[in-house]
Design a protein around this motif. Sequence first.
Motif, PDB file in Angstrom:
ATOM      1  N   SER A 148     -24.316   0.344 -29.400  1.00 37.68           N
ATOM      2  CA  SER A 148     -24.886   0.346 -30.758  1.00 37.68           C
ATOM      3  C   SER A 148     -23.794   0.240 -31.806  1.00 37.68           C
ATOM      4  CB  SER A 148     -25.718   1.614 -30.989  1.00 37.68           C
ATOM      5  OG  SER A 148     -26.788   1.690 -30.090  1.00 37.68           O
ATOM      6  N   ALA A 149     -22.859  -0.645 -31.590  1.00 34.93           N
ATOM      7  CA  ALA A 149     -21.679  -0.758 -32.443  1.00 34.93           C
ATOM      8  C   ALA A 149     -21.883  -1.830 -33.517  1.00 34.93           C
ATOM      9  CB  ALA A 149     -20.455  -1.101 -31.590  1.00 34.93           C
ATOM     10  N   PRO A 150     -22.038  -1.440 -34.792  1.00 29.66           N
ATOM     11  CA  PRO A 150     -22.237  -2.417 -35.869  1.00 29.66           C
ATOM     12  C   PRO A 150     -20.907  -2.997 -36.342  1.00 29.66           C
ATOM     13  CG  PRO A 150     -22.357  -0.205 -36.764  1.00 29.66           C
ATOM     14  CD  PRO A 150     -22.137  -0.047 -35.281  1.00 29.66           C
ATOM     15  N   VAL A 151     -20.293  -3.831 -35.526  1.00 29.93           N
ATOM     16  CA  VAL A 151     -18.942  -4.329 -35.799  1.00 29.93           C
ATOM     17  C   VAL A 151     -18.897  -5.357 -36.922  1.00 29.93           C
ATOM     18  CG1 VAL A 151     -18.033  -3.850 -33.492  1.00 29.93           C
ATOM     19  CG2 VAL A 151     -19.217  -6.016 -33.928  1.00 29.93           C
ATOM     20  N   GLU A 152     -20.041  -5.896 -37.309  1.00 31.23           N
ATOM     21  CA  GLU A 152     -20.107  -6.848 -38.414  1.00 31.23           C
ATOM     22  C   GLU A 152     -20.428  -6.079 -39.695  1.00 31.23           C
ATOM     23  OE1 GLU A 152     -20.323 -10.813 -40.254  1.00 31.23           O
ATOM     24  OE2 GLU A 152     -19.419  -9.998 -38.436  1.00 31.23           O
ATOM     25  N   MET A 153     -19.435  -5.928 -40.563  1.00 34.65           N
ATOM     26  CA  MET A 153     -19.654  -5.172 -41.799  1.00 34.65           C
ATOM     27  C   MET A 153     -20.575  -5.952 -42.739  1.00 34.65           C
ATOM     28  SD  MET A 153     -17.732  -2.558 -41.161  1.00 34.65           S
ATOM     29  CE  MET A 153     -17.798  -2.795 -39.382  1.00 34.65           C
ATOM     30  N   ARG A 154     -21.358  -5.219 -43.521  1.00 35.50           N
ATOM     31  CA  ARG A 154     -22.215  -5.817 -44.543  1.00 35.50           C
ATOM     32  C   ARG A 154     -22.190  -4.934 -45.792  1.00 35.50           C
ATOM     33  NH1 ARG A 154     -22.177  -9.974 -42.314  1.00 35.50           N
ATOM     34  NH2 ARG A 154     -23.893 -11.307 -41.614  1.00 35.50           N
ATOM     35  N   TYR A 155     -22.139  -5.589 -46.943  1.00 39.23           N
ATOM     36  CA  TYR A 155     -22.225  -4.864 -48.209  1.00 39.23           C
ATOM     37  C   TYR A 155     -23.683  -4.616 -48.561  1.00 39.23           C
ATOM     38  CZ  TYR A 155     -21.467  -3.689 -53.135  1.00 39.23           C
ATOM     39  OH  TYR A 155     -21.456  -3.049 -54.352  1.00 39.23           O
ATOM     40  N   ASN A 156     -24.488  -5.648 -48.482  1.00 39.04           N
ATOM     41  CA  ASN A 156     -25.909  -5.561 -48.777  1.00 39.04           C
ATOM     42  C   ASN A 156     -26.660  -5.613 -47.443  1.00 39.04           C
ATOM     43  OD1 ASN A 156     -28.523  -5.762 -49.701  1.00 39.04           O
ATOM     44  ND2 ASN A 156     -28.089  -7.319 -51.231  1.00 39.04           N
ATOM     45  N   PHE A 157     -26.877  -4.456 -46.863  1.00 44.75           N
ATOM     46  CA  PHE A 157     -27.405  -4.371 -45.502  1.00 44.75           C
ATOM     47  C   PHE A 157     -28.931  -4.222 -45.527  1.00 44.75           C
ATOM     48  CE2 PHE A 157     -27.335  -1.564 -41.409  1.00 44.75           C
ATOM     49  CZ  PHE A 157     -27.806  -2.630 -40.652  1.00 44.75           C
ATOM     50  N   HIS A 158     -29.609  -5.215 -46.079  1.00 45.41           N
ATOM     51  CA  HIS A 158     -31.065  -5.159 -46.139  1.00 45.41           C
ATOM     52  C   HIS A 158     -31.707  -5.416 -44.776  1.00 45.41           C
ATOM     53  CE1 HIS A 158     -31.245  -9.563 -45.916  1.00 45.41           C
ATOM     54  NE2 HIS A 158     -30.283  -9.606 -46.825  1.00 45.41           N
ATOM     55  N   GLN A 159     -30.922  -5.966 -43.837  1.00 45.48           N
ATOM     56  CA  GLN A 159     -31.465  -6.238 -42.501  1.00 45.48           C
ATOM     57  C   GLN A 159     -31.867  -4.962 -41.755  1.00 45.48           C
ATOM     58  OE1 GLN A 159     -28.536  -7.302 -43.668  1.00 45.48           O
ATOM     59  NE2 GLN A 159     -28.275  -9.503 -43.339  1.00 45.48           N
ATOM     60  N   TYR A 160     -31.332  -3.827 -42.197  1.00 45.05           N
ATOM     61  CA  TYR A 160     -31.625  -2.560 -41.521  1.00 45.05           C
ATOM     62  C   TYR A 160     -33.133  -2.347 -41.359  1.00 45.05           C
ATOM     63  CZ  TYR A 160     -31.733   2.475 -40.613  1.00 45.05           C
ATOM     64  OH  TYR A 160     -31.973   3.708 -40.047  1.00 45.05           O
ATOM     65  N   PHE A 161     -33.878  -2.608 -42.415  1.00 47.82           N
ATOM     66  CA  PHE A 161     -35.306  -2.313 -42.410  1.00 47.82           C
ATOM     67  C   PHE A 161     -36.137  -3.365 -41.676  1.00 47.82           C
ATOM     68  CE2 PHE A 161     -33.508  -0.284 -46.200  1.00 47.82           C
ATOM     69  CZ  PHE A 161     -33.851   1.033 -45.941  1.00 47.82           C
ATOM     70  N   GLU A 162     -35.541  -4.510 -41.412  1.00 44.82           N
ATOM     71  CA  GLU A 162     -36.284  -5.566 -40.731  1.00 44.82           C
ATOM     72  C   GLU A 162     -36.686  -5.134 -39.323  1.00 44.82           C
ATOM     73  OE1 GLU A 162     -38.173  -9.164 -39.991  1.00 44.82           O
ATOM     74  OE2 GLU A 162     -37.609  -8.137 -41.840  1.00 44.82           O
ATOM     75  N   THR A 163     -35.811  -4.367 -38.666  1.00 50.62           N
ATOM     76  CA  THR A 163     -36.128  -3.881 -37.323  1.00 50.62           C
ATOM     77  C   THR A 163     -37.376  -3.001 -37.335  1.00 50.62           C
ATOM     78  OG1 THR A 163     -33.786  -3.933 -36.726  1.00 50.62           O
ATOM     79  CG2 THR A 163     -35.228  -2.579 -35.360  1.00 50.62           C
ATOM     80  N   ILE A 164     -37.480  -2.134 -38.320  1.00 55.47           N
ATOM     81  CA  ILE A 164     -38.650  -1.257 -38.425  1.00 55.47           C
ATOM     82  C   ILE A 164     -39.895  -2.092 -38.716  1.00 55.47           C
ATOM     83  CG2 ILE A 164     -39.612   0.751 -39.593  1.00 55.47           C
ATOM     84  CD1 ILE A 164     -36.727   1.531 -40.341  1.00 55.47           C
ATOM     85  N   ARG A 165     -39.762  -3.025 -39.627  1.00 55.36           N
ATOM     86  CA  ARG A 165     -40.911  -3.886 -39.961  1.00 55.36           C
ATOM     87  C   ARG A 165     -41.391  -4.644 -38.726  1.00 55.36           C
ATOM     88  NH1 ARG A 165     -42.578  -8.842 -41.166  1.00 55.36           N
ATOM     89  NH2 ARG A 165     -40.600  -9.751 -40.490  1.00 55.36           N
TER      90      ARG A 165
END
Length: 510
Positions: free
Chosen positions: A209-226
């Motif tokens: 579960s290593a988020p090695v790709e940094m993001r400033y605007n991490f809106h993708q987080y909620f896409e998994t829940i959706r």
Amino acid sequence: MRVVLSVVLFLIANVWLCQANLNRPGWYLKWRLDQQKHELGMQTFEQVDAKYGPFYFDQPIDHTDPSAGTFKHRYWANTDWYQPGGPVILYNAGELPADWRAGYVTNSSMAMLAEELNGIVIVMEHRCYGESMVAEDYSAENLRTLNTDQALEDMATIIREIKLPNLDVDLPPAPETKWIVYGGSYSGNLAAWMRYRYPDIVFAAVPSSAPVEMRYNFHQYFETIRRYAPKHCVSSIQQVVRYVDHILFSPFSESKQRMKETFGLQDLQHDDDFAETLSFPLGLWQEMTPTENPFVDEFCTIFEGKDSLHERVEAYGSYIANLVNTTCKDAPSINACLDTHDPRSEMYMDTKAPFRAWFWQICTEYAYWQTAKPFWHPTMVSRKLTTEWYQRQCPFLFGEHNVPFRPEWRRINKEYEGWHLRLSRTIWLDGEWDPWRTLSVNSDEAPDRTHWHDNAHFQVLSESVHHWDFFTTNSTSDEIKELHQFMVSKLKEWLNESKDSSQMIMKYQQ
């Protein structure tokens, strides 16, 4: 009220997991809850036999300046299964006091590997967390050496120099002793980066579960829940959020005030604080375990039998109102409890607050700001929740001249190659339902590795969330149990290949 109390009890019972990441939706309310539990003495963790530690290693405060002195770096070690020639499994506990993970030396996938491979398992604390403090508080001046480079060099120094007090033989130095770095979440990043930065002394890595790709605007987080949460729950949340934004973005102050009253937040002044507070239940998703699902069982159930907008708004409102009442009951007002706009707030002034360590790391290097989706996409959180809500807090916490204007996330991606990172002898693991997978090498958006030949393994565990491979109980799925067997087999294969190669070299030299 029953639902809210159940959620609070779940958070207490599973605090080892919740503590792992304050960088979650509704983090500010979560921090308030943790404060309350700490004051009530309700935070507990698994006690570890004293023979496993804690022990302390004299670690340089600044690896670039020997004159800066050393600090006591805390760790635990289980040498029960060690046989000469066995490997060492090194786990960095990451962004929390390592007390919460010390039990991993006997009960975890790391311990399982150590036993099967006749090796040692070490759980080390990250600098500036728990008791591994370089100074007495978390002021900006004392956090200047809390960065990726120093954290990795801490691990490398332990690999090179550690003398285990509970091992009655000398451990041969690396690379003769094979060190396997295992980690999950941020510590999964460290595992991958150790294999990348120090391939001479790190034999293999298991980043989970290593988020090695940094993001400033991490809106993708909620896409998994959706995408994966129950459809009725998702549609209910989205409908409420649309209603909320329709009012928040309108010029009608009276309507806004009435709506905030529905959520028990009538005196919360700023709309972005209101929006962030409403995101709290979405953070329950990543706190799911193989046996507990608070997002579905304790939050989504509030929408059962409710199909109209009014019913769903009232249900969501009651949930948040009860939670806020429980959390902020001793505060002068709801605004005093949850406002993030006042630079004189307690959260900004208290330099002894442990959460400041992780915030320093995300304010200076990683970001990971969890925001609403762009306007042309459906969103699970209010569009008032933007990067500005997070970014504003950095200078308030540490002073505008002590942190960069924005976190240096692009530099980290460039230096460590983000999800383009290619490593041999590495087992990359993710959960299909983990929001953080969207920034891992197993992301649907990451480069296609079909034709890459890296002597590495990539696996996404079905219907799993955040580093579920750590679990070794009977409640884990057959897929995770099979993964554990595969990991043992693959690591044995790599260890044997290395042994055979070393013997051939010695024979050739003779």
